[in-house]
Design a protein around this motif. Structure first.
Motif, PDB file in Angstrom:
ATOM      1  N   LEU A 112       0.861  -1.176   0.000  1.00  0.00           N
ATOM      2  CA  LEU A 112       0.000   0.000   0.000  1.00  0.00           C
ATOM      3  C   LEU A 112       0.901   1.231   0.000  1.00  0.00           C
ATOM      4  CD1 LEU A 112      -3.086   0.438   0.057  1.00  0.00           C
ATOM      5  CD2 LEU A 112      -2.882   0.783   2.533  1.00  0.00           C
ATOM      6  N   LEU A 113       0.792   2.047  -1.054  1.00  0.00           N
ATOM      7  CA  LEU A 113       1.687   3.180  -1.241  1.00  0.00           C
ATOM      8  C   LEU A 113       0.910   4.475  -1.186  1.00  0.00           C
ATOM      9  CD1 LEU A 113       3.847   1.929  -4.250  1.00  0.00           C
ATOM     10  CD2 LEU A 113       4.572   2.069  -1.876  1.00  0.00           C
ATOM     11  N   ALA A 114       1.456   5.448  -0.454  1.00  0.00           N
ATOM     12  CA  ALA A 114       0.921   6.808  -0.469  1.00  0.00           C
ATOM     13  C   ALA A 114       1.951   7.689  -1.163  1.00  0.00           C
ATOM     14  CB  ALA A 114       0.662   7.298   0.948  1.00  0.00           C
ATOM     15  N   LEU A 115       1.552   8.291  -2.271  1.00  0.00           N
ATOM     16  CA  LEU A 115       2.449   9.111  -3.074  1.00  0.00           C
ATOM     17  C   LEU A 115       2.060  10.579  -2.940  1.00  0.00           C
ATOM     18  CD1 LEU A 115       2.383   6.921  -6.314  1.00  0.00           C
ATOM     19  CD2 LEU A 115       3.983   6.776  -4.409  1.00  0.00           C
ATOM     20  N   GLU A 116       3.030  11.423  -2.609  1.00  0.00           N
ATOM     21  CA  GLU A 116       2.783  12.855  -2.551  1.00  0.00           C
ATOM     22  C   GLU A 116       2.877  13.429  -3.959  1.00  0.00           C
ATOM     23  OE1 GLU A 116       4.293  16.748  -0.025  1.00  0.00           O
ATOM     24  OE2 GLU A 116       5.705  15.164  -0.515  1.00  0.00           O
ATOM     25  N   GLN A 117       1.854  14.090  -4.364  1.00  0.00           N
ATOM     26  CA  GLN A 117       1.786  14.615  -5.723  1.00  0.00           C
ATOM     27  C   GLN A 117       1.717  16.143  -5.676  1.00  0.00           C
ATOM     28  OE1 GLN A 117       1.686  12.491  -8.661  1.00  0.00           O
ATOM     29  NE2 GLN A 117       2.373  14.469  -9.462  1.00  0.00           N
ATOM     30  N   LYS A 118       2.760  16.799  -6.187  1.00  0.00           N
ATOM     31  CA  LYS A 118       2.773  18.255  -6.298  1.00  0.00           C
ATOM     32  C   LYS A 118       2.797  18.636  -7.763  1.00  0.00           C
ATOM     33  CE  LYS A 118       4.998  19.247  -1.861  1.00  0.00           C
ATOM     34  NZ  LYS A 118       6.132  19.922  -1.177  1.00  0.00           N
ATOM     35  N   GLU A 119       2.174  19.734  -8.046  1.00  0.00           N
ATOM     36  CA  GLU A 119       2.045  20.162  -9.441  1.00  0.00           C
ATOM     37  C   GLU A 119       3.426  20.448 -10.046  1.00  0.00           C
ATOM     38  OE1 GLU A 119      -0.323  23.543 -12.084  1.00  0.00           O
ATOM     39  OE2 GLU A 119      -0.575  23.454  -9.917  1.00  0.00           O
ATOM     40  N   GLY A 120       3.644  19.844 -11.199  1.00  0.00           N
ATOM     41  CA  GLY A 120       4.912  20.057 -11.909  1.00  0.00           C
ATOM     42  C   GLY A 120       6.074  19.258 -11.368  1.00  0.00           C
ATOM     43  N   GLN A 121       5.834  18.375 -10.408  1.00  0.00           N
ATOM     44  CA  GLN A 121       6.913  17.575  -9.828  1.00  0.00           C
ATOM     45  C   GLN A 121       6.560  16.097  -9.870  1.00  0.00           C
ATOM     46  OE1 GLN A 121       7.937  18.861  -5.895  1.00  0.00           O
ATOM     47  NE2 GLN A 121       8.193  21.017  -6.476  1.00  0.00           N
ATOM     48  N   ALA A 122       7.602  15.275  -9.811  1.00  0.00           N
ATOM     49  CA  ALA A 122       7.388  13.828  -9.775  1.00  0.00           C
ATOM     50  C   ALA A 122       6.838  13.415  -8.418  1.00  0.00           C
ATOM     51  CB  ALA A 122       8.701  13.090 -10.057  1.00  0.00           C
ATOM     52  N   ALA A 123       6.065  12.326  -8.400  1.00  0.00           N
ATOM     53  CA  ALA A 123       5.479  11.834  -7.156  1.00  0.00           C
ATOM     54  C   ALA A 123       6.546  11.223  -6.254  1.00  0.00           C
ATOM     55  CB  ALA A 123       4.399  10.804  -7.467  1.00  0.00           C
ATOM     56  N   HIS A 124       6.391  11.415  -4.940  1.00  0.00           N
ATOM     57  CA  HIS A 124       7.337  10.878  -3.962  1.00  0.00           C
ATOM     58  C   HIS A 124       6.588   9.983  -2.971  1.00  0.00           C
ATOM     59  CE1 HIS A 124      10.497  13.650  -5.290  1.00  0.00           C
ATOM     60  NE2 HIS A 124       9.567  14.606  -5.296  1.00  0.00           N
ATOM     61  N   HIS A 125       7.226   8.881  -2.603  1.00  0.00           N
ATOM     62  CA  HIS A 125       6.641   7.993  -1.595  1.00  0.00           C
ATOM     63  C   HIS A 125       6.732   8.659  -0.223  1.00  0.00           C
ATOM     64  CE1 HIS A 125       7.409   4.116  -4.135  1.00  0.00           C
ATOM     65  NE2 HIS A 125       6.681   5.025  -4.753  1.00  0.00           N
TER      66      HIS A 125
END
Length: 353
Positions: A112-125
């Protein structure tokens, strides 16, 4: 002139030794290379292994008034709120050109992964948690021809979706939560009747989104691959024992000749240095009483008295009161210190030993 001819003869002999030594060395290397089996240890193919993988799933739906079928097939868009469970089937088949004594181990892990998503940036775990969807299973088998693993497991979609919602309520950040499912299939074996090992690893992967009104479920895996089973091939080190022995003999001979030449060269250099050093020492110390001559005087009608050291020549000079004449007969090799009085000549010869 006689001494000059001897020196030339020695130079010719030294040069001949060097040439012979180099030729013997080249010949010995040639015969050693020809006598050794250069590919005595190399890898050769003893078998081939072909793998085929297949990952399929059916999305089972909750009871509803819109769909009349119990499940939807792979590769469609699905309404997330209608998904009940997902049944995943995987097949792994291996074909061998030879009989293999093998051990298979396979398991299924969900993360189960939670990815931080910011506009214009790659997703981070930012968070993950693993779940064993199917524990490790081990099968030991002697495979003749081919062997196939065919298994399945069930994913409770609403359970993991609830976990994702709970995480987002607890930590209200811009995240995307998904379930990453991986099927690991490992094989270790030995070609029957030999000690040659065979190994393979396969990974089948699918990504299950847990957010959004509709979802797609992508799968990632290598459908087919062929692998060569390699093993060390041991051969004898010597291809031709006679050539190798002759090469060793010529090599030893070349070493003896070259070492002899080098020792002679070192000895010659030392004696040359000793002559030059002694000549310089005498000329510097007794410069005031020594006259340098450029031409050898005619001594045919003279009585030549040979002295064994320069100091004896100095003792005689004290009595005769005449200068000491120095002339180099062979540059770097021989020189005379002389005193001439009437029909007598006192001479000390400084030369290379």
């Amino acid at each position: 002139m006689k001494k000059k001819r001897v020196r030339l003869k020695r130079s010719v002999i030294a040069a001949f030794k060097l040439i012979v030594g180099i030729l013997l060395l080249v010949i010995s290397i040639y015969f050693l290379v020809m006598g050794i089996n250069r590919d005595w240890q190399r890898q050769e193919q003893i078998a081939t292994m072909t793998e085929t993988n297949h990952l399929d799933y059916q999305v089972y739906l909750k009871e509803n008034s819109y769909f009349t079928v119990p499940y939807l097939p792979k590769g469609e868009h699905y309404i997330a709120s209608l998904i009940d469970t997902i049944r995943v089937t995987y097949k792994h088949k291996q074909s061998f050109s030879k009989q293999i004594d093998s051990t298979y181990r396979y398991r299924v892990v969900g993360t189960l992964l939670a990815l931080e998503q910011k506009e214009g940036q790659a997703a981070h775990h930012i968070w993950n948690k693993q779940y064993v969807l199917k524990p490790t299973k081990e099968i030991t088998k002697t495979v003749t021809g081919a062997y196939e693993i065919n298994d399945n497991f069930i994913i409770d979609y609403q359970y993991y979706k609830a976990l994702a919602s709970e995480f987002k309520r607890s930590y209200p950040v811009a995240t995307n939560v998904m379930l990453n499912i991986k099927v690991y299939i490992d094989m270790e074996g030995v070609v029957s009747g030999t000690k040659h090992s065979v190994t393979s690893t396969s990974l089948l992967e699918m990504h299950l989104p847990l957010e959004g009104d509709t979802i797609q479920i992508p799968t990632i895996y290598e459908k087919k691959k062929t692998q060569a089973v390699m093993a060390e091939s041991q051969k004898t080190l010597l291809k031709d024992k006679g050539l190798f022995v002759f090469g060793c003999f010529t090599f030893a001979t070349s070493v003896v000749v070259v070492v002899s030449y080098l020792l002679e060269l070192i000895h010659h250099s030392k004696t040359q240095f000793s002559y030059a050093k002694e000549k310089k020492k005498i000329l510097n110390k007794y410069d005031s009483i020594i006259v340098n001559a450029s031409k050898i005087p005619n001594l045919d009608d003279k009585n030549v008295i040979e002295v064994t050291s320069f100091h004896e020549l100095l003792d005689a000079k004290d009595n005769l009161k005449v200068p000491i004449i120095f002339i180099e007969i062979i540059p770097g090799m021989s020189g005379w210190f002389m005193m001439m009085y009437q029909d007598q000549v006192w001479r000390y010869q400084l030369e290379k030993k």
